[in-house]
Every structure is written in C-alpha cells, then in structure tokens.
Design a protein around this motif. Sequence first.
Motif, PDB file in Angstrom:
ATOM      1  N   SER A   1      -1.326  -0.053   2.451  1.00  0.00           N
ATOM      2  CA  SER A   1      -0.576   0.886   1.703  1.00  0.00           C
ATOM      3  C   SER A   1      -0.259   2.083   2.508  1.00  0.00           C
ATOM      4  O   SER A   1       0.834   2.877   1.841  1.00  0.00           O
TER       5      SER A   1
ATOM      6  N   MET B   1      -2.483  -4.486  -3.149  1.00  0.00           N
ATOM      7  CA  MET B   1      -2.038  -3.243  -2.328  1.00  0.00           C
ATOM      8  C   MET B   1      -1.028  -2.540  -2.937  1.00  0.00           C
ATOM      9  O   MET B   1      -0.969  -1.286  -2.908  1.00  0.00           O
TER      10      MET B   1
ATOM     11  N   GLN C   1      -1.899   0.135  -5.591  1.00  0.00           N
ATOM     12  CA  GLN C   1      -2.233   1.298  -5.016  1.00  0.00           C
ATOM     13  C   GLN C   1      -1.316   2.370  -4.824  1.00  0.00           C
ATOM     14  O   GLN C   1      -1.205   3.546  -4.944  1.00  0.00           O
ATOM     15  N   LEU C   2       0.079   1.623  -5.013  1.00  0.00           N
ATOM     16  CA  LEU C   2       1.225   2.448  -5.109  1.00  0.00           C
ATOM     17  C   LEU C   2       2.169   2.214  -6.491  1.00  0.00           C
ATOM     18  O   LEU C   2       3.180   2.661  -6.481  1.00  0.00           O
TER      19      LEU C   2
END
Length: 497
Positions: free
Chosen positions: A16, A59, A62-63
């Motif tokens: 990330s 992953m 997280q964004l």
Amino acid sequence: MEKKGFDNAKYLEMQSAKILERINMFGGKLYLEFGGKLFDDHHASRVLPGFEPDSKIKMLSQLKDQAEILIVINAGDIEKNKQRSDLGITYDVDVLRLIDIFKNNDFYVGSVVLTKFTYQPSAIAFQKRLEMRGIKVYRHFPIEGYPSEVEKIVSDEGYGKNEYVITTRPLVVVTAPGPGSGKMATCLSQLYHENKRGIKAGYAKYETFPVWNLPLNHPVNIAYEAATADLNDMNMIDPFHLEAYGEMSVNYNRDVEIFPVLSAMLEKVLGKSPYKSPTDMGVNMAGYCIVDKDVVFNASKQEVIRRYYSALLDVRKGVIGKETISKIEVLMQKLLITINDRAVVKQALDKASLTGAPACALQLPNGKIVTGKTGKLMGASSAVLLNALKVLAGIDDNLDIISSKVLEPIQTLKVKHMGSANPRLHTDEVLLSLAISAATDSVAKKAMEQISNLKGSEFHSSVVLSHVDKKTLKKLGINITSEPYRESEVCALEQKN
C-alpha cells in the motif's frame, strides 16, 4: 499447522505504501493496471505459504477512500460468450460478479469500459443491463495499426475517438475478468484524455508474478511459468532494466516485447516516459516479504508438479495441446524434481494397486500421510478425509466416527429416490453426515473440530475426481492432484492386461 514462508502483514504495509508513493510521483493521480486475481489468488497462497488469497483486496482496502474501480471487458468476448475456465462463467457474468463483490466490500465502482467496441449486439445489450443497475458504461474502439503505429494511436484518430472515462479519485484500479480485455490500452487512452484536459496522471502495473527481484530460475518464478505454460508466457531477464541500471530483474516476454512501443506512447502522451524498463512500471513488493526461503522453495516445487498433473487432465479434455506438458516437464528438469517428489502420488497408486479399486492419499501439514480406499458406503476421497480427521483428533483408526445407520439412509435416498447410479457418498455428503452425527456423538464432534486443520494438506487420487469431490476439497483448502484416467478407463486397461 502449515509452515509460513511469507509475511502477509508486512506485505500489506509495504504494498500500500508503494502504491501511494507512485500516486505522488505523478502529481496525485494514478491508473493502476491490476493483473491476476483480486479476490482468490490461490496460486500465490500455494507458492508463498502465508500469503492470504484475499491479500490484494485487503491491501486495497487500506486505500479504499482514495480508490475507485474501473472494470474493463472486451466487447468481442461478450459476443463470443468467452468463459473463465476456473469459474465456469462467461466474462460478462463475471463483470457483474466483480461489481457485487467490490460493492459488498465498500469499494466505489466508478464505471465499466467496453473495449474493441464495434456495436456488437451482445455488447449493446450488456451495456443496457449495466446502466439499468446504475453503472456508467464507456466505449473504446479498435484502433487500426495498434500497437505499432504510435503516431496514429496517440492522436485524435486513435485514443481521441475513445469515450473519456470520468474518474474522481486519485487511484483508479483498472481490472478485468481475464487476459486480453484491454486494461493497458484503457489506461493509456485515459492518460491521453487527461493530458488534453491538463490533468496530471500516470500509469503503473501491479502483478504478483513473476517476482522481479527473485532470480530467473527461482522456484517461485518457475511455478509461475508452469501456471501459464499454455499461454506461451516465458520469464526472462529484463534487458532494458539491465542496460539502464546494470541490475538483474525478472519480467515476462509480453511486457518486454511491448515496452518499446509503450515507452514511445508514454513519451508522446506525457512528453517524457517516466520508465526506463518494464520492471520500472511495476509496484510489486512480494519479493521483500519472503521470510523462510526453504518453505517457499518446497511449496513452489510442489506447485509445479500440481500444474503438471493439471495439464495432463486438460490434455485429456482437449483443452490444451501436449506441448504444454512438454514445457512443464522442462521446468521440472530445471528444478531437478519428478512426480515422485510429491509423496502422496506413490501412496495413492500403491493403495489402488493393493485394493484393486480407486484410492487416495492425503498428506497433512505436519507431514503425516493417510490413505483411503473405495468402500461400499463411500468413495476413496470421502474415506481419506475421515481417516485424516481421525489422525488429527487422535481417534482410533478402527472406530467409526459416522454410524452406518446414518450413512445407509442417505445412500438409499440417493439411489432409490434421486436416481443416482453411484451409491457411494461423496465428500460433501459425508461431511454433512459428520456434522449431523456431531450433534449427539462426542467422537464425531471431536473429529468435526479438526476440519479447519486440513487446510494446506496435499491430496492425490488414482483416478479423476468427481466435480463434487474436487469442489469440496478445494473449499477445505486442500491442494489436489489426480491421475488423468477415469475409473472405467483404469478397469478396462486392467482387464486388457
């Protein structure tokens, strides 16, 4: 307990961070071509024990606030009803599945792009279907001379003809139901349109394999070659990276072959290409997260053997040609391995030879191997599952953990009332019987509690598995292989001999 060779938590953090770094490199907007499987990357979890099949989606989570999803599908694939072989569904149905999964995980699905659109009736119907669900749809058209005629492609007569996809977030994840969908072309078309509008944006590629910072003949990279042997993919040293930096890195032939054209396109769109090599384009950090080389080595070698057996089955089905088997045999020679390095193979075949009927062998994560034979009440796959649960639970092998009083009525139901020609119980039926028995029987309950510990086991059958057994074993996280012959074929061969 399965040994770990990969640090998944470290991977999520590093991956990330790398993507955020790449977004900032281009001034705040990135089109990220997302290769491979997003939700169920079981190949990665097999060759990198510790890698979770849903790591990529975790992953991206997280964004999540900065990302939007753009799904690409080739209009020609819709017209041809092209299917995903692993799921048995058409590409257009898979797009709908992907949209639902993304939305259920609280991702923003911005739009769908129909590439190589030539007003195919099925594609037009699919566009209407998407729009009825509130999904924005854009159309991109074939470009004559693609990908070699760069001047024409990067012009109003090329990318300029494509509909501009309106995006609103810094990270645009471009994904698709399968290869050949047009992800890269969509990304570059968007860069062209963004640049014309004065919007700074960049492009990067995210694929787990091959792992660029592992050696060319590392088992992990060879396992990837085995997995794509039918596609004519080949790992190779990235010559552009070697020339630019004097460093060895691994890429695969298609990316290396297209790089000069891609670099010229990026230079024409952005004024200067930001990348000196195909490796530069990537953001994959998996190679930094291997924590036990021996575990990963052994897991990758096992995957190559599994791919060999899978190819044998596909050749028998007529799905691929024999040349794929030859390619994997060469890869096995590179690793100095044979089918005998898969311990369950010999055990299953020896048991079948001894009993004169189909048999299976299962190796538990602790290394212990159990076998199962064909019986009157259940098939070999069902038998080996119950035997494995007995071992895990410390139950005497001579003790029945499911009473025949439970199994026989199910058998009668199958044959007498449901018209089944096979009276033996499949793995799903046996597990349901075990679950029912566990409600009143402490021994069955003890066995039932061990089911999760089957994950990561290795399994081999002396004959082709039924669809039901194959599906059940995969759901349990068991890595399966089988001989490429059906029971009837084996019997005919034995009679002939």
